[in-house]
Structure formats: structure tokens, C-alpha cells
Motif scaffolding. Structure first.
Motif, mmCIF file in Angstrom:
data_model
loop_
_atom_site.group_PDB
_atom_site.id
_atom_site.type_symbol
_atom_site.label_atom_id
_atom_site.label_comp_id
_atom_site.label_asym_id
_atom_site.label_seq_id
_atom_site.Cartn_x
_atom_site.Cartn_y
_atom_site.Cartn_z
ATOM 1 N N PRO A 1 10.687 3.816 5.453
ATOM 2 C CA PRO A 1 11.088 2.750 6.376
ATOM 3 C C PRO A 1 12.585 2.474 6.396
ATOM 4 C CG PRO A 1 10.012 1.843 4.427
ATOM 5 C CD PRO A 1 9.810 3.328 4.383
ATOM 6 N N LYS A 2 13.296 2.883 5.368
ATOM 7 C CA LYS A 2 14.733 2.637 5.311
ATOM 8 C C LYS A 2 15.538 3.662 6.100
ATOM 9 C CE LYS A 2 14.687 0.329 0.795
ATOM 10 N NZ LYS A 2 15.138 0.379 -0.627
ATOM 11 N N THR A 3 15.095 4.901 6.081
ATOM 12 C CA THR A 3 15.861 5.981 6.707
ATOM 13 C C THR A 3 15.156 6.600 7.907
ATOM 14 O OG1 THR A 3 14.875 7.688 5.309
ATOM 15 C CG2 THR A 3 16.814 6.545 4.435
ATOM 16 N N LEU A 4 13.857 6.334 8.067
ATOM 17 C CA LEU A 4 13.005 6.917 9.103
ATOM 18 C C LEU A 4 12.876 8.433 8.957
ATOM 19 C CD1 LEU A 4 14.022 4.846 12.258
ATOM 20 C CD2 LEU A 4 12.387 4.292 10.449
ATOM 21 N N THR A 5 13.273 8.928 7.788
ATOM 22 C CA THR A 5 13.045 10.336 7.462
ATOM 23 C C THR A 5 11.794 10.395 6.582
ATOM 24 O OG1 THR A 5 14.499 10.180 5.531
ATOM 25 C CG2 THR A 5 15.484 10.923 7.606
ATOM 26 N N ARG A 6 11.450 11.594 6.121
ATOM 27 C CA ARG A 6 10.213 11.780 5.370
ATOM 28 C C ARG A 6 10.449 11.703 3.865
ATOM 29 N NH1 ARG A 6 5.977 16.875 6.301
ATOM 30 N NH2 ARG A 6 4.073 15.689 5.755
ATOM 31 N N PHE A 7 9.604 10.903 3.207
ATOM 32 C CA PHE A 7 9.650 10.887 1.755
ATOM 33 C C PHE A 7 9.324 12.281 1.220
ATOM 34 C CE2 PHE A 7 8.542 6.176 1.780
ATOM 35 C CZ PHE A 7 9.708 5.768 1.147
ATOM 36 N N PRO A 8 9.883 12.674 0.074
ATOM 37 C CA PRO A 8 9.525 13.967 -0.522
ATOM 38 C C PRO A 8 8.051 13.972 -0.942
ATOM 39 C CG PRO A 8 10.872 12.680 -2.029
ATOM 40 C CD PRO A 8 10.902 11.956 -0.723
ATOM 41 N N PRO A 9 7.461 15.140 -1.113
ATOM 42 C CA PRO A 9 6.028 15.259 -1.417
ATOM 43 C C PRO A 9 5.568 14.411 -2.591
ATOM 44 C CG PRO A 9 6.926 17.413 -0.919
ATOM 45 C CD PRO A 9 8.089 16.472 -0.991
ATOM 46 N N GLU A 10 6.369 14.336 -3.640
ATOM 47 C CA GLU A 10 5.930 13.626 -4.837
ATOM 48 C C GLU A 10 5.925 12.109 -4.668
ATOM 49 O OE1 GLU A 10 10.401 14.372 -5.327
ATOM 50 O OE2 GLU A 10 8.633 15.463 -4.576
ATOM 51 N N ILE A 11 6.531 11.600 -3.586
ATOM 52 C CA ILE A 11 6.556 10.163 -3.311
ATOM 53 C C ILE A 11 5.419 9.761 -2.373
ATOM 54 C CG2 ILE A 11 7.897 8.265 -2.310
ATOM 55 C CD1 ILE A 11 8.964 9.249 -4.975
ATOM 56 N N ARG A 12 5.062 10.629 -1.446
ATOM 57 C CA ARG A 12 4.018 10.320 -0.471
ATOM 58 C C ARG A 12 2.681 10.077 -1.167
ATOM 59 N NH1 ARG A 12 6.727 14.830 2.295
ATOM 60 N NH2 ARG A 12 4.964 16.271 2.025
ATOM 61 N N LEU B 1 5.881 -2.336 8.545
ATOM 62 C CA LEU B 1 5.004 -1.386 9.233
ATOM 63 C C LEU B 1 4.689 -0.154 8.404
ATOM 64 C CD1 LEU B 1 3.615 -0.637 11.979
ATOM 65 C CD2 LEU B 1 5.750 0.523 12.591
ATOM 66 N N HIS B 2 5.644 0.257 7.577
ATOM 67 C CA HIS B 2 5.463 1.469 6.780
ATOM 68 C C HIS B 2 5.457 1.151 5.283
ATOM 69 C CE1 HIS B 2 7.066 3.229 10.584
ATOM 70 N NE2 HIS B 2 6.102 4.099 10.334
ATOM 71 N N TYR B 3 4.840 2.031 4.518
ATOM 72 C CA TYR B 3 4.821 1.864 3.067
ATOM 73 C C TYR B 3 6.150 2.302 2.451
ATOM 74 C CZ TYR B 3 -0.252 1.890 3.909
ATOM 75 O OH TYR B 3 -1.505 1.622 4.370
ATOM 76 N N ASP B 4 6.592 1.592 1.432
ATOM 77 C CA ASP B 4 7.718 2.053 0.630
ATOM 78 C C ASP B 4 7.170 2.848 -0.550
ATOM 79 O OD1 ASP B 4 6.685 0.130 -1.092
ATOM 80 O OD2 ASP B 4 8.318 -1.285 -0.778
ATOM 81 N N GLU B 5 8.028 3.195 -1.477
ATOM 82 C CA GLU B 5 7.594 4.023 -2.613
ATOM 83 C C GLU B 5 6.459 3.361 -3.398
ATOM 84 O OE1 GLU B 5 10.697 3.228 -1.800
ATOM 85 O OE2 GLU B 5 12.152 4.783 -2.353
ATOM 86 N N LYS B 6 6.565 2.053 -3.595
ATOM 87 C CA LYS B 6 5.536 1.323 -4.338
ATOM 88 C C LYS B 6 4.198 1.351 -3.599
ATOM 89 C CE LYS B 6 4.635 -3.187 -6.477
ATOM 90 N NZ LYS B 6 5.164 -4.577 -6.688
ATOM 91 N N GLY B 7 4.246 1.214 -2.284
ATOM 92 C CA GLY B 7 3.026 1.258 -1.488
ATOM 93 C C GLY B 7 2.340 2.607 -1.558
#
Length: 227
Positions: free
Chosen positions: A28-39, A199-205
Motif C-alpha cells: 500500500p505504500k509503494t503500489l508495487t509488489r511485496f517480495p514472495p516471502e512477505i506475501r 484497502l490493502h494489507y501491510d506486512e503485518k496483515g
């Protein structure tokens, strides 16, 4: 991973995760994709281990059923059957979708009722399978007031209306799951929307959702194996 489960899984347990940008992993901060290990799907894979295959099928902007000429690829239902066929055999299908339909005027009940089409499709096509896959319906992210800060807010419209729709939709997803003997999870219980955009999950979510889904999957797999 649970030792009993490790000993009893004799083949790859295939899990299809079908959803929108929160399954794709939008930051949600960058609108780019989190790396696999974060998703959350990556967390799920890590929690379950190598005897499980997590298949990521998230698409930014994907709807449950709404379709428009300028973005035909967004309609999830039109892609779902070929997706199931291409990844068969499947043991479990996780579906977390519907939030984007709000932007096109669909009602919470109307969106939820269309989830039955996914269930029927998954159970009707058992290509390469000895039995239909189990289905886990996840009520998507519950929109919050922080949605006022989102660059997508103008597309969706009134924030308070979106908040109310997302709450009602969670109840309807549960209803559809119960009516169709599916597993169900309310994502808001373990993965609240980020304070960045509501609207979107952060790392904790993503962490909370991935771990909770892993708990469910372990129970489902053990039940399938008659543990």
C-alpha cells in the motif's frame, strides 16, 4: 511442520490461491509488489513446507464477476475454469475476491451470490483428480476510514458506503460458504487493512493471514488423510 502430517503426505498437496491485489501482494505504500516471502501466499508456503505447492493467482483489479470492455481480463469468473484446469490436480482452492466489484456498483449480496459459480465450477471439473477439491472462501479485506488516503478512492466512491459494503459482504460470504459446505475465514479477524490506504494489507496483515490460513490447511490435510 506437524510431524504426523509430514509422514502421511505422500504426494504434493496442491493449493490454488485465487484473488485480487491482496493476493498479488500490493504494497500500500509503494503500489508495487511485496517480495514472495512477505506475501501471505509466501508465508503460507513457508509455514506448510515443501510437501505443499502454493499456486499464486492474484491479479490487480480482479473482480468476482463484473466485466467491462476496457478491462475484460479483470473478470475473475471468466478466467477461473481455465485456471483450475491448467493447475489440476488441485486439493484445495482458496478464493478471496469481490472487493473490486464495489467500484462498479455491484451489491454485497449480488457479489456473494456469484461466488456459487466459482464453487460449482471447481466441483464440476475434476480433471486429474480423484475427488473435487476442498474450497476455502475468505471474506476479503474490510475497508476502513483510511481508505480516504488511497489513490483508488475516487474509483470506488463514497468511503462510508464502501466500509458498510465490505462489512455486509463478509457476512454474505460466510452465508455462501455455509450453504455450499465450504470452509470460511473472515480475513479481518487476522489481517486488518493497512493504515496507509485502508484497502490493502501491510506486512503485518500478510503475516497474520498467511499463518491463519496455514492452520486451516493443516487441519484440512489431516482430515483428508483421515488422521
Amino acid at each position: 511442520m506437524n510431524n504426523i502430517l509430514f509422514l502421511l503426505v505422500t504426494k504434493m498437496y496442491n493449493i490454488l490461491c485465487f484473488g485480487d491485489s491482496n493476493t498479488w501482494g500490493m504494497d500500500p505504500k509503494t503500489l508495487t509488489r511485496f517480495p514472495p516471502e512477505i506475501r501471505w501466499t509466501g508465508i503460507l508456503q513457508n509455514e506448510l513446507g515443501s510437501d505443499f505447492k502454493i499456486i499464486e493467482e492474484g491479479l490487480v483489479g480482479r473482480t468476482a464477476f463484473m466485466s467491462f470492455p476496457f478491462e475484460p481480463e479483470a473478470s475473475g469468473i471468466s478466467y477461473f475454469l481455465p485456471c483450475v484446469k491448467s493447475h489440476a490436480p488441485l486439493d484445495l482452492i482458496i478464493i478471496m475476491i469481490g472487493t473490486n466489484d464495489f467500484a462498479y456498483g455491484a451489491t454485497p449480496l449480488g457479489i456473494a451470490r456469484n461466488l456459487t459459480r466459482y464453487i460449482q465450477t471447481a466441483r464440476a471439473d475434476t480433471t486429474g483428480m480423484t475427488a473435487p477439491p476442498q474450497i476455502l472462501l475468505i471474506s476479503p479485506v474490510q475497508i476502513t476510514k483510511d481508505f480516504e488516503k488511497s489513490p483508488f478512492q475516487e474509483i470506488f466512491g463514497d468511503v462510508d458506503a464502501c466500509i458498510e459494503k465490505s462489512k455486509k459482504y463478509a457476512d454474505y460470504v460466510k452465508m455462501i460458504a455455509e450453504e455450499n459446505n465450504c470452509l470460511w475465514l473472515d480475513s479481518s479477524e487476522v489481517a486488518p487493512a493497512s493504515e496507509t490506504d485502508g484497502l490493502h494489507y501491510d506486512e503485518k496483515g500478510h503475516m497474520g493471514l498467511g499463518k491463519k490460513v496455514a492452520e486451516i490447511v493443516k487441519k484440512v490435510a489431516c482430515s483428508t488423510l483421515d488422521v
